[in-house]
Design a protein around this motif. Structure first.
Motif, PDB file in Angstrom:
ATOM      1  N   CYS A  41      17.875 -32.157 -13.204  1.00 62.56           N
ATOM      2  CA  CYS A  41      16.357 -32.390 -13.345  1.00 62.56           C
ATOM      3  C   CYS A  41      15.833 -31.552 -14.254  1.00 62.56           C
ATOM      4  O   CYS A  41      15.988 -30.078 -14.274  1.00 62.56           O
ATOM      5  CB  CYS A  41      15.641 -32.362 -11.830  1.00 62.56           C
ATOM      6  N   VAL A  69      13.035 -30.674 -14.868  1.00 61.81           N
ATOM      7  CA  VAL A  69      11.579 -30.076 -14.154  1.00 61.81           C
ATOM      8  C   VAL A  69      12.102 -28.862 -13.295  1.00 61.81           C
ATOM      9  O   VAL A  69      11.588 -27.734 -13.376  1.00 61.81           O
ATOM     10  CB  VAL A  69      10.881 -31.049 -13.661  1.00 61.81           C
ATOM     11  N   CYS A  70      13.001 -29.051 -12.378  1.00 58.62           N
ATOM     12  CA  CYS A  70      13.191 -28.283 -11.255  1.00 58.62           C
ATOM     13  C   CYS A  70      14.763 -27.682 -11.290  1.00 58.62           C
ATOM     14  O   CYS A  70      15.369 -26.965 -10.306  1.00 58.62           O
ATOM     15  CB  CYS A  70      12.618 -28.747  -9.794  1.00 58.62           C
ATOM     16  N   ASN A  93      17.326 -29.278 -10.190  1.00 54.46           N
ATOM     17  CA  ASN A  93      18.035 -29.822  -9.337  1.00 54.46           C
ATOM     18  C   ASN A  93      19.418 -30.690  -9.781  1.00 54.46           C
ATOM     19  O   ASN A  93      19.064 -31.637 -10.727  1.00 54.46           O
ATOM     20  CB  ASN A  93      17.273 -30.873  -8.511  1.00 54.46           C
ATOM     21  N   CYS A 144      13.625 -37.562  -9.506  1.00 53.06           N
ATOM     22  CA  CYS A 144      14.180 -36.375  -8.957  1.00 53.06           C
ATOM     23  C   CYS A 144      13.591 -36.160  -7.514  1.00 53.06           C
ATOM     24  O   CYS A 144      12.414 -35.981  -7.404  1.00 53.06           O
ATOM     25  CB  CYS A 144      13.801 -34.948  -9.412  1.00 53.06           C
ATOM     26  N   CYS A 202      11.827 -32.413  -6.579  1.00 55.47           N
ATOM     27  CA  CYS A 202      10.313 -32.196  -7.039  1.00 55.47           C
ATOM     28  C   CYS A 202       9.414 -33.424  -7.131  1.00 55.47           C
ATOM     29  O   CYS A 202       8.339 -33.134  -7.407  1.00 55.47           O
ATOM     30  CB  CYS A 202      10.626 -31.548  -8.299  1.00 55.47           C
TER      31      CYS A 202
HETATM   32 ZN   LIG Z   1      13.300 -32.058  -9.917  1.00 55.46          ZN
END
Ligand SMILES: [Zn+2]
Length: 704
Positions: A146, A148-149, A151, A159, A162
């Motif tokens: 991911c 963003v986070c 993962n 995801c 998040c």
């Molecule tokens: Zn994420």
């Protein structure tokens, strides 16, 4: 209602990729079955069709993983699902499957009908392809990190850690969930059904024409239509499914949601030569029972397909239910958070009616509802057994004891107000139950049946025939009074059998056996009658309708549920139960970092956590990390040694609230006995913070 000559009822096709759980039953099979049994008792011309949905990518994935063919996967689950339906007395006239030849032909004909009218749009697009598994990949089948986070197991559409919506392009190091290969883009051609062309018609037919539909269904449809419709691909690249019946369509199959609802037509064809009466004549009432995740397919896409085909009737109603949660958490097949029907039957043999009762009286008809084992036990013990079962049992026992085992006479000369009232209640129950069922309000209908049994108990309690029996010698009307009470209670019992039959068919059959009457007595027209059992007719001894459910059985079920919980370890594992391109159950549990193993509630419940207040604090000699704390717990002041001296000065923390593990075994540190432990949070920099309630609470308050 009376304008219809025949009724066709369908129940959503379960996906042959796993067994059925009680959420499926509560969502559509049970309400459909109740409706159908009621209509049959009304002697209406009705057919009930269903079957397994056996196409789609998840089946090919499961087959690949298990090293078997897709056909083997669907054979296994079709058999299991069919058996579960039979065990729960879901009375399909036919339970078919979409891998049948007749269904392939029916779906291909349907497709060609639209194709020949030029209704499809042919479009080319770039799609991800797995060169190792030799298949195109839906977004859900691409996993990666991911953005963003971070993962590492985010899906190509979302995801789950998040919650970010993603596209496969955004994933870092994307890979195929099937083979781990790096997906490549390939051009592919598909046939799209332009739903937007049907928007105006759908608004008129559904939004204007079906305002009587349930609010949850109507509301969801309205919001889909308000947001505008778009073309939808009705074909897929796959080797498993119904081949697109066109010369230039090698390796293409019909989209599973195109062929699945056509399965209702195929099943009807398989059932009867008169199938066209049920599908093509305007005086047919077509009713689709489904769960809320299927609303758009049954209320918008399938009706638009039927409209485009031009030969078929449209649904009169789609009474979809919401979801049934289990013990406060969403059902998740991937986490194994479910109560499986075939296991229930094994654990509670002969109790299929109890489950039917609980799932109907707690049905998620207008909003999501929760199934708990405690509630299951309560409803069985304090409603089914103590109200319904108890009334029938008392009536039979007293009839044998006080009336010689035969139906006593009704003495018109001594009928009183209480008798008249209960007779009126019996008659009005029929109308209420009927009206609720016709409106798809099965919970309310079932409540009325139980309420009638409740009134029967009250009536018998007021009449007290066992007390009256003591005055038989001196009171000339005593026997007459007993006769009247039991005559009425017996007719009421027969009425209960008629009324409960759509809901609890096994119970109704047991009651027939006790009353020694034929099945015809269960015809709906008999409800409300006070002449169902003939005077002088001898009846059998009572048999137990419902046994008590013991605490131990409930504890065992909760334990089983919790110990079976699977934590998703990888994205790949989760993918299996997901039907592509539908609204799916999502795993609600984020993947925790360095998480400890799952514990049972009982483990947690052993902790005695209390709020305390630090009343004094001092340094411990020769130990630079330790503070000796005196903590007020309301009922006593504790000495606790805590390793926080590097973070706090003693004078800073006096007066602070803390959470204490109060029942931790005492431990000596530097010669001081420490009685408990205070909870601290450690942040990323290693700094400690007190864990305490937001507001001031009394010392000694429990934390749970
Ligand atoms: Zn994420």
């Amino acid at each position: 209602m009376n304008d219809y000559k025949r009724i066709l009822v369908t129940a959503a096709l379960p996906y042959a990729n796993g067994p059925v759980h009680i959420g499926h039953l509560a969502g559509c099979y049970l309400p459909a079955d109740i409706y159908v049994r009621y209509q049959r008792a009304q002697k209406r011309d009705i057919k009930f069709v269903g079957g397994s949905d056996e196409h789609g990518v998840p089946i090919t994935i499961r087959a690949m993983k298990e090293g078997v063919t897709p056909q083997q996967v669907v054979d296994k689950y079709h058999a299991l699902i069919k058996e579960s339906m039979e065990q729960m007395n879901i009375s399909f006239d036919i339970y078919s499957r979409t891998s049948n030849k007749i269904h392939h032909e029916t779906s291909q004909d349907f497709f060609l009908n639209l194709y020949n009218k030029g209704l499809f749009e042919e479009k080319e697009s770039e799609q991800y392809y797995d060169e190792k598994a030799k298949t195109f990949l839906a977004d859900r089948y691409i996993v990666g990190t991911c953005p963003v986070c971070a993962n590492p197991n985010a899906y190509g559409d979302q995801c789950e850690r998040c919650g970010s919506s993603l596209s496969p392009e955004q994933l870092i190091n994307p890979r195929s969930a099937l083979s781990d290969a790096v997906p490549v883009k390939r051009t592919t051609k598909h046939w799209y059904f332009p739903l937007q062309n049907y928007e105006g018609w759908l608004k008129e037919w559904l939004i204007e024409g079906h305002k009587e539909w349930k609010n949850n269904v109507y509301g969801q449809c309205k919001s889909w239509l308000d947001n505008g419709l778009q073309s939808r691909a009705m074909t897929r690249d796959s080797n498993w499914g119904i081949k697109v019946p066109l010369p230039d369509a090698e390796g293409k199959v019909l989209y599973v949601w195109f062929d699945a609802p056509i399965g209702y037509i195929s099943a009807t064809k398989e059932l009867t030569n008169d199938w066209a009466d049920y599908w093509c004549k305007e005086d047919t009432k077509l009713v689709h029972f489904i769960g809320k995740d299927n609303i758009v397919f049954h209320c918008i896409i399938f009706p638009a397909m039927l409209k485009a085909h031009e030969n078929f009737v449209l649904p009169d109603n789609v009474p979809a239910n919401e979801f049934l949660n289990i013990e406060g958490d969403k059902v998740s097949t991937s986490r194994n958070w479910a109560v499986w029907v075939h296991e229930y039957i094994k654990d509670f043999p002969g109790c299929e009616d109890v489950l039917r009762y609980v799932l109907c009286s707690n049905a998620p008809e207008t909003k999501d509802n929760d199934f708990t084992w405690k509630d299951f036990q309560d409803r069985n013990n304090s409603e089914l057994a103590s109200i319904f079962g108890n009334f029938v049992n008392r009536t039979f026992v007293l009839m044998h004891k006080l009336c010689g085992g035969k139906v006593p006479k009704l003495h018109e000369d001594i009928i009183d107000e209480k008798d008249k009232q209960i007779i009126a209640d019996i008659k009005s129950a029929k109308e209420k139950v009927e009206s609720f069922i016709e409106q798809y309000k099965f919970r309310d209908a079932l409540f009325e049946v139980i309420d009638l049994a409740r009134k029967g108990n009250k009536y018998m309690q007021e009449k007290e025939p066992w007390i009256v029996a003591k005055s038989l010698a001196e009171n000339v009307t005593a026997q007459k009074s007993i006769d009247n009470c039991l005559h009425i209670c017996l007719q009421l019992t027969a009425n209960l059998a008629v009324l409960i039959n759509p809901f609890l068919p096994t119970t109704a059959k047991k009651m027939l056996h006790m009353m020694k009457v034929v099945e015809k007595v269960l015809d709906w027209e008999n409800a409300g009658s006070m002449k169902l059992l003939s005077v002088g007719y001898s009846l059998r001894a009572p048999e137990l309708l419902f046994r008590k459910i013991e605490d131990a059985e409930i504890v065992a079920q909760v334990e089983k549920l919790k110990s079976g919980l699977v934590k998703p370890e990888s994205a790949t594992q989760n993918v299996e139960s997901i039907k592509p391109n539908t609204v799916t159950e999502k795993s609600v549990e984020p993947l925790a970092l360095n998480a400890k193993p799952v514990i049972q509630y009982d483990d947690f419940a052993k902790l005695d956590l209390r709020v305390g207040k630090i009343v004094a604090a001092e340094k411990v000699e020769k130990a630079d990390k330790l503070l000796k704390l005196f903590i007020d717990l309301g009922f006593e002041t504790r000495t606790i040694v805590s390793g926080i001296a590097l973070h706090f000065k003693p004078e800073e923390i006096v007066g602070k609230q803390v959470v204490v593990v109060a029942n931790l075994a005492p431990r000596k540190m530097r010669g001081i006995e420490s009685n408990g432990m205070i909870l601290m949070a450690e942040d990323v920099n290693g700094k400690l913070h007190f864990v305490n309630p937001e507001d001031t609470v009394n010392a000694g308050a429990g934390v749970n």
